[in-house]
Design a protein around this motif. Structure first.
Motif, PDB file in Angstrom:
ATOM      1  N   GLU A   1       3.872  37.731  21.120  1.00 35.49           N
ATOM      2  CA  GLU A   1       4.989  36.375  21.487  1.00 35.49           C
ATOM      3  C   GLU A   1       5.381  35.988  19.912  1.00 35.49           C
ATOM      4  OE1 GLU A   1       4.722  34.186  24.184  1.00 35.49           O
ATOM      5  OE2 GLU A   1       3.422  35.181  24.990  1.00 35.49           O
ATOM      6  N   THR A   2       6.668  35.346  20.392  1.00 38.41           N
ATOM      7  CA  THR A   2       7.560  35.376  19.034  1.00 38.41           C
ATOM      8  C   THR A   2       6.786  33.483  18.606  1.00 38.41           C
ATOM      9  OG1 THR A   2       9.278  36.070  20.197  1.00 38.41           O
ATOM     10  CG2 THR A   2       9.537  35.003  18.072  1.00 38.41           C
ATOM     11  N   THR A   3       6.242  34.337  17.002  1.00 38.12           N
ATOM     12  CA  THR A   3       5.724  32.417  16.606  1.00 38.12           C
ATOM     13  C   THR A   3       6.594  32.120  15.263  1.00 38.12           C
ATOM     14  OG1 THR A   3       3.734  33.600  17.976  1.00 38.12           O
ATOM     15  CG2 THR A   3       3.755  32.096  16.072  1.00 38.12           C
TER      16      THR A   3
ATOM     17  N   CYS B   1      27.836  29.517  25.764  1.00 37.20           N
ATOM     18  CA  CYS B   1      26.378  29.901  26.014  1.00 37.20           C
ATOM     19  C   CYS B   1      25.960  28.766  26.667  1.00 37.20           C
ATOM     20  CB  CYS B   1      25.595  30.428  24.331  1.00 37.20           C
ATOM     21  SG  CYS B   1      26.484  31.597  24.023  1.00 37.20           S
ATOM     22  N   LEU B   2      25.845  27.826  26.274  1.00 38.81           N
ATOM     23  CA  LEU B   2      25.466  26.432  27.565  1.00 38.81           C
ATOM     24  C   LEU B   2      26.318  26.336  28.324  1.00 38.81           C
ATOM     25  CD1 LEU B   2      24.748  23.973  24.538  1.00 38.81           C
ATOM     26  CD2 LEU B   2      23.680  25.470  25.393  1.00 38.81           C
ATOM     27  N   ASP B   3      27.025  27.059  29.007  1.00 33.26           N
ATOM     28  CA  ASP B   3      28.019  26.597  29.626  1.00 33.26           C
ATOM     29  C   ASP B   3      28.088  27.397  30.861  1.00 33.26           C
ATOM     30  OD1 ASP B   3      29.281  24.061  28.725  1.00 33.26           O
ATOM     31  OD2 ASP B   3      31.451  24.557  28.340  1.00 33.26           O
ATOM     32  N   ASN B   4      27.536  28.477  30.167  1.00 32.43           N
ATOM     33  CA  ASN B   4      27.442  29.839  31.059  1.00 32.43           C
ATOM     34  C   ASN B   4      26.103  29.970  30.822  1.00 32.43           C
ATOM     35  OD1 ASN B   4      29.813  30.999  31.739  1.00 32.43           O
ATOM     36  ND2 ASN B   4      30.537  30.599  29.561  1.00 32.43           N
ATOM     37  N   GLY B   5      24.833  29.190  31.095  1.00 32.12           N
ATOM     38  CA  GLY B   5      23.632  29.697  31.336  1.00 32.12           C
ATOM     39  C   GLY B   5      22.484  29.880  30.263  1.00 32.12           C
ATOM     40  N   LEU B   6      22.940  30.562  29.473  1.00 28.20           N
ATOM     41  CA  LEU B   6      22.550  30.285  28.065  1.00 28.20           C
ATOM     42  C   LEU B   6      21.741  29.304  27.084  1.00 28.20           C
ATOM     43  CD1 LEU B   6      25.085  33.559  27.670  1.00 28.20           C
ATOM     44  CD2 LEU B   6      22.640  33.726  28.038  1.00 28.20           C
ATOM     45  N   ASN B   7      20.665  29.133  26.669  1.00 24.04           N
ATOM     46  CA  ASN B   7      19.763  28.455  25.990  1.00 24.04           C
ATOM     47  C   ASN B   7      20.703  29.282  24.133  1.00 24.04           C
ATOM     48  OD1 ASN B   7      18.492  26.727  27.597  1.00 24.04           O
ATOM     49  ND2 ASN B   7      17.036  27.709  27.088  1.00 24.04           N
ATOM     50  N   VAL B   8      20.619  28.419  23.912  1.00 23.51           N
ATOM     51  CA  VAL B   8      21.198  28.864  22.088  1.00 23.51           C
ATOM     52  C   VAL B   8      19.621  29.005  21.382  1.00 23.51           C
ATOM     53  CG1 VAL B   8      22.711  28.315  20.342  1.00 23.51           C
ATOM     54  CG2 VAL B   8      23.291  28.142  22.673  1.00 23.51           C
ATOM     55  N   ILE B   9      19.576  29.507  20.357  1.00 20.77           N
ATOM     56  CA  ILE B   9      18.895  29.525  19.311  1.00 20.77           C
ATOM     57  C   ILE B   9      19.335  29.336  17.710  1.00 20.77           C
ATOM     58  CG2 ILE B   9      16.283  30.432  17.899  1.00 20.77           C
ATOM     59  CD1 ILE B   9      15.727  31.256  21.025  1.00 20.77           C
ATOM     60  N   LEU B  10      18.784  28.553  17.644  1.00 22.95           N
ATOM     61  CA  LEU B  10      19.537  28.645  15.369  1.00 22.95           C
ATOM     62  C   LEU B  10      18.506  29.395  14.019  1.00 22.95           C
ATOM     63  CD1 LEU B  10      21.973  25.587  15.400  1.00 22.95           C
ATOM     64  CD2 LEU B  10      22.342  27.408  16.056  1.00 22.95           C
ATOM     65  N   VAL B  11      18.902  30.021  13.551  1.00 25.69           N
ATOM     66  CA  VAL B  11      18.255  30.925  12.548  1.00 25.69           C
ATOM     67  C   VAL B  11      18.385  31.083  11.331  1.00 25.69           C
ATOM     68  CG1 VAL B  11      16.671  31.724  14.584  1.00 25.69           C
ATOM     69  CG2 VAL B  11      18.914  33.112  13.085  1.00 25.69           C
TER      70      VAL B  11
ATOM     71  N   LEU C   1      11.821  38.265  18.253  1.00 30.52           N
ATOM     72  CA  LEU C   1      12.759  36.901  19.138  1.00 30.52           C
ATOM     73  C   LEU C   1      14.242  37.315  19.306  1.00 30.52           C
ATOM     74  CD1 LEU C   1      13.577  34.098  19.165  1.00 30.52           C
ATOM     75  CD2 LEU C   1      14.866  34.212  17.192  1.00 30.52           C
ATOM     76  N   ALA C   2      14.518  38.691  18.764  1.00 29.88           N
ATOM     77  CA  ALA C   2      16.080  39.424  18.545  1.00 29.88           C
ATOM     78  C   ALA C   2      15.539  40.019  19.598  1.00 29.88           C
ATOM     79  CB  ALA C   2      16.362  40.293  17.428  1.00 29.88           C
TER      80      ALA C   2
END
Length: 334
Positions: A171-173, A212-222, A260-261
């Motif tokens: 898992e990504t932790t 991304c959000l408008d096209n059904g994709l969540n976003v993760i900021l790093v 994650l990537a």
């Protein structure tokens, strides 16, 4: 030089960045295959030791290299690097190696710089001067090809391999122990870079995240701690954006960032070490370039997925979100 089977200790001394280690992977895999009985040791600062674990078969030298806060030589070297004084940077780099690697023993040393290290015990040292003398000129070539010039010099088989030593099934932790689980496809936006002039605009990230959000994709900021305020601005009140950026430091180790990537729809990032970790992991990435040349520093496995201002004005701030979104559309619809 001793036969391949007789070589037991190899020193490889690349530039210090995480990205440089990712660019070195094909050479390192080539060395591993050609010299099966050898351990490969890499001099590295303590805060970059995760990269050795990420690669999986490298060992560090007896002493860590100093950070700029720990030694005036390292501080002066960093300042020379920032101002682009290559001659002075290499002079100081040589002094640092001779101080921190003094009396270590190797059978073969590969040094992608214009010097050898006088104070180590090593019968065969090869630097970039030697490559040029043999007609192996890396000028204008991608960094992967530059480093593979050492394989050409040694006459060993070149292995274009970016395999990393992390377990792709885990898992990504986060460092906190919290697991990242997403019920939707997601895009990773990496906000940070080692130099301020490499960093893309907040507005560019905001518009890309909105698409991304408008096209059904969540976003993760790093990003690192210097990105904290920017990340908060980009996230705003949007709960579909997961903001992992912390005030006190990076929230992932390199192996977890690689996971994650790899599981993302795409990673968007300026030219920095995390971009090249994502690329080496097998992820789809979009590299954003201004002051650095993608001809030399593009994510090697995603060289067609680059948005660059390098040959125009070298200002990454002038990259539009629409240019990035156009490439995202192509990647996430595969």
């Amino acid at each position: 030089m001793a036969s391949n089977e007789d070589i037991k200790r190899i020193l490889y001394a690349p530039p210090r960045g995480i990205g440089d280690m990712m660019f070195s992977l094909p050479l390192l895999h080539s060395l591993r295959e050609a010299y099966p009985n050898a351990e490969i040791r890499v001099p590295i600062p303590k805060d970059k030791k995760d990269v050795l674990d990420l690669v999986g078969f490298l060992r560090r030298t007896q002493r860590y290299l100093p950070k700029p806060s720990e030694d005036p030589l390292a501080r002066d070297r960093w300042q020379a690097s920032v101002r682009g004084d290559t001659k002075e940077k290499y002079r100081l780099e040589k002094l640092i190696y001779e101080t921190y690697l003094k009396d270590e023993e190797f059978d073969l040393a590969l040094i992608p710089k214009d010097f050898t290290i006088d104070r180590i015990d090593c019968p065969v040292q090869i630097c970039e001067r030697d490559l040029r003398a043999k007609g192996i000129d890396a000028n204008g070539k991608h960094m992967v090809e530059r480093f593979l010039g050492f394989a050409n010099y040694l006459g060993i088989k070149r292995k274009i391999c970016f395999d990393l030593g992390f377990d792709k099934r885990e898992e990504t932790t986060l460092n906190s122990g919290w697991r990242i689980e997403s019920d939707k496809p997601y895009v990773v936006l990496n906000l940070g870079a080692s130099l301020g002039r490499k960093i893309w605009s907040d507005q560019g990230y905001i518009e890309t995240a909105s698409w991304c959000l408008d096209n059904g994709l969540n976003v993760i900021l790093v990003g690192d701690r210097d990105c904290f305020d920017r990340a908060s601005k980009i996230q705003g009140e949007e709960n579909r954006i997961l903001n992992t950026v912390l005030r006190e430091g990076y929230s992932f180790n390199l192996a977890n960032f690689a996971r994650l990537a790899l599981r993302s729809g795409a990673v968007v990032s300026p030219d920095t070490g995390m971009l090249h970790v994502a690329d080496a992991s097998g992820a789809r990435v979009i590299g954003l370039y201004g002051p650095t040349s993608p001809l030399k520093y593009a994510p090697y496995n995603n060289r067609d997925n680059v948005v660059s201002r390098h040959t125009i004005d070298q200002d990454i701030q002038n990259i539009s979100a629409q240019e990035v979104i156009k490439r995202l559309e192509r990647l996430v619809q595969r």
